[in-house]
Design an enzyme around this catalytic site. Structure first.
Site, mmCIF file in Angstrom:
data_model
loop_
_atom_site.group_PDB
_atom_site.id
_atom_site.type_symbol
_atom_site.label_atom_id
_atom_site.label_comp_id
_atom_site.label_asym_id
_atom_site.label_seq_id
_atom_site.Cartn_x
_atom_site.Cartn_y
_atom_site.Cartn_z
ATOM 1 N N CYS A 1 0.828 -1.209 0.000
ATOM 2 C CA CYS A 1 0.000 0.000 0.000
ATOM 3 C C CYS A 1 0.859 1.256 0.000
ATOM 4 C CB CYS A 1 -0.933 -0.023 1.209
ATOM 5 S SG CYS A 1 -1.988 1.427 1.311
ATOM 6 N N CYS B 1 -0.527 4.093 2.003
ATOM 7 C CA CYS B 1 -0.353 4.016 3.464
ATOM 8 C C CYS B 1 1.087 4.325 3.867
ATOM 9 C CB CYS B 1 -0.658 2.618 3.995
ATOM 10 S SG CYS B 1 -2.024 1.788 3.228
ATOM 11 N N ASP B 2 2.040 3.771 3.138
ATOM 12 C CA ASP B 2 3.424 3.742 3.635
ATOM 13 C C ASP B 2 4.396 4.624 2.859
ATOM 14 O OD1 ASP B 2 2.565 1.910 5.490
ATOM 15 O OD2 ASP B 2 2.950 0.198 4.187
#
Ligand code: NAP
Length: 326
Positions: free
Chosen positions: A149, A152-153
């Protein structure tokens, strides 16, 4: 057998899954007084629980954190009377209890370990999980440099070097997105042609921070506490090489969670659940409906999954009324 005792234990509707599809189905079905039982899973909420800010869910003009969006939907479903079980479904038997003698459709069994639930209808909203590359280091460094992701990261890789694996639109999108943070993004793909749309390819190719490494697979993910490199194999020349990276993002597609259901309902060659022809969201088993990423191999958005959950709940409500309200 005492029929009244059995009757009491029969659920109207069991919803399997607690991402946007399952929770929206819960909101609609509970507002329609179906008192649905939603089996959320031991780790509830689905992929949005792994996301940071969601900026494109209508109605949240300031953006909303993924887990908060799930919590809001969950509270909304509870408010109208959806019952929740935070357990995993371990087995289903769909359409196995015949009610032919009373002119009603067959009932279904849903299991959470030893616990058996009998229900008139089911909505399968079990979602999809990211596909993995299955090489040494992948599990060891999951969450320590290996991610599925970028949204997300990505921000953890400011000024660093990362690789993305895959050749579809997701890989192109993630590679471009990651250049907001990373100083260098390798895009590793196993062929020398991309599955991605031309516009997405062109955008990545034109980005000076993105470098394509083609005809290449990842043989090993190396690191100490976190990822520090990849061993690559060129599949044409059959030679190995190494590159230094701080992170690896997998963008090689998703695996729909149809394992428990595929012996009963139709699935596509890629394993996605398929409704019966001409039946909107209903599968080929009467009273079993499908919603969200378990069926959607294309859009895969929170808002489209939510819309699918709404449709499945409306279809289930109508189907139950047609078969049980007289
Ligand atoms: P995809 O189109 O199925 O592409 C998956 C890629 O991963 C393919 O290039 C495939 O290689 C590669 N791959 C699969 N298994 C692999 C493995 N074990 N090792 C190495 N590589 C592997 O998946 P996606 O990119 O996630 O896209 C899914 C759908 O969402 C598509 O319809 C796409 O158009 C859509 N989407 C659209 C957008 C957008 O328009 N903004 C963004 C993201 C996704 P091969 O090509 O060799 O098979």
């Amino acid at each position: 057998m005492d029929n009244s005792a059995v009757e009491e234990k029969i659920e109207e509707l069991v919803i399997i899954g607690s991402g946007p599809a399952g929770l929206t189905a819960g909101i609609y079905a509970s507002r329609a007084d179906l008192h649905p039982l939603l089996i959320a899973g031991a780790q509830y909420g689905g992929q949005l629980m792994l996301t940071t800010e969601v900026e494109n869910f209508p109605g949240f003009n300031e953006g909303v954190m993924g887990p908060q969006l799930i919590q809001n939907m969950l509270d909304q479903a509870k408010k109208f009377g959806t019952k929740f079980e935070y357990k995993n479904v371990t087995k289903v038997e769909l359409g196995v209890i015949s009610q032919e003698e009373i002119g009603k459709p067959s009932l279904h069994k849903v299991y959470m370990g030893d616990e058996e639930i009998i229900t008139k209808s089911v909505i399968i909203a079990s979602g999809a999980r990211p596909r993995k590359i299955d090489v040494p280091g992948e599990n060891e460094f999951w969450g320590k440099g290996v991610s599925s992701c970028a949204t997300c990261d990505g921000a953890f890789y400011r000024g660093k070097t990362v690789a993305v694996v895959g050749g579809g639109d997701s890989a192109m999108e993630e590679a471009n997105f990651l250049t907001k943070f990373a100083s260098k993004v390798y895009l590793v793909h196993r062929r020398n042609e991309f599955r991605a749309s031309k516009i997405m390819q062109d955008r990545a190719a034109a980005n000076p921070k993105v470098e394509f490494i083609l005809d290449t697979v990842i043989k090993e993910i190396k690191g100490e506490l976190t990822v520090n490199g990849l061993v690559l194999t060129n599949v044409v020349e059959n030679t190995d090489s190494e590159i230094a990276v701080d992170g690896l993002f997998l963008a090689i597609g998703y695996i729909p969670e149809t394992e428990l259901f595929k012996e009963y309902i139709d699935v596509s060659v890629n394993g996605y659940a398929r409704p019966a022809s001409g039946k909107r969201t209903m599968s080929k088993i009467e009273g079993v409906f499908i919603a969200g990423d378990v069926e959607d191999d294309h859009y895969r958005q929170a808002v489209t999954a939510a819309a699918d959950g709404c449709k499945a709940a409306l279809d289930a409500e109508k189907w139950l009324a047609e078969h049980y309200s007289h």
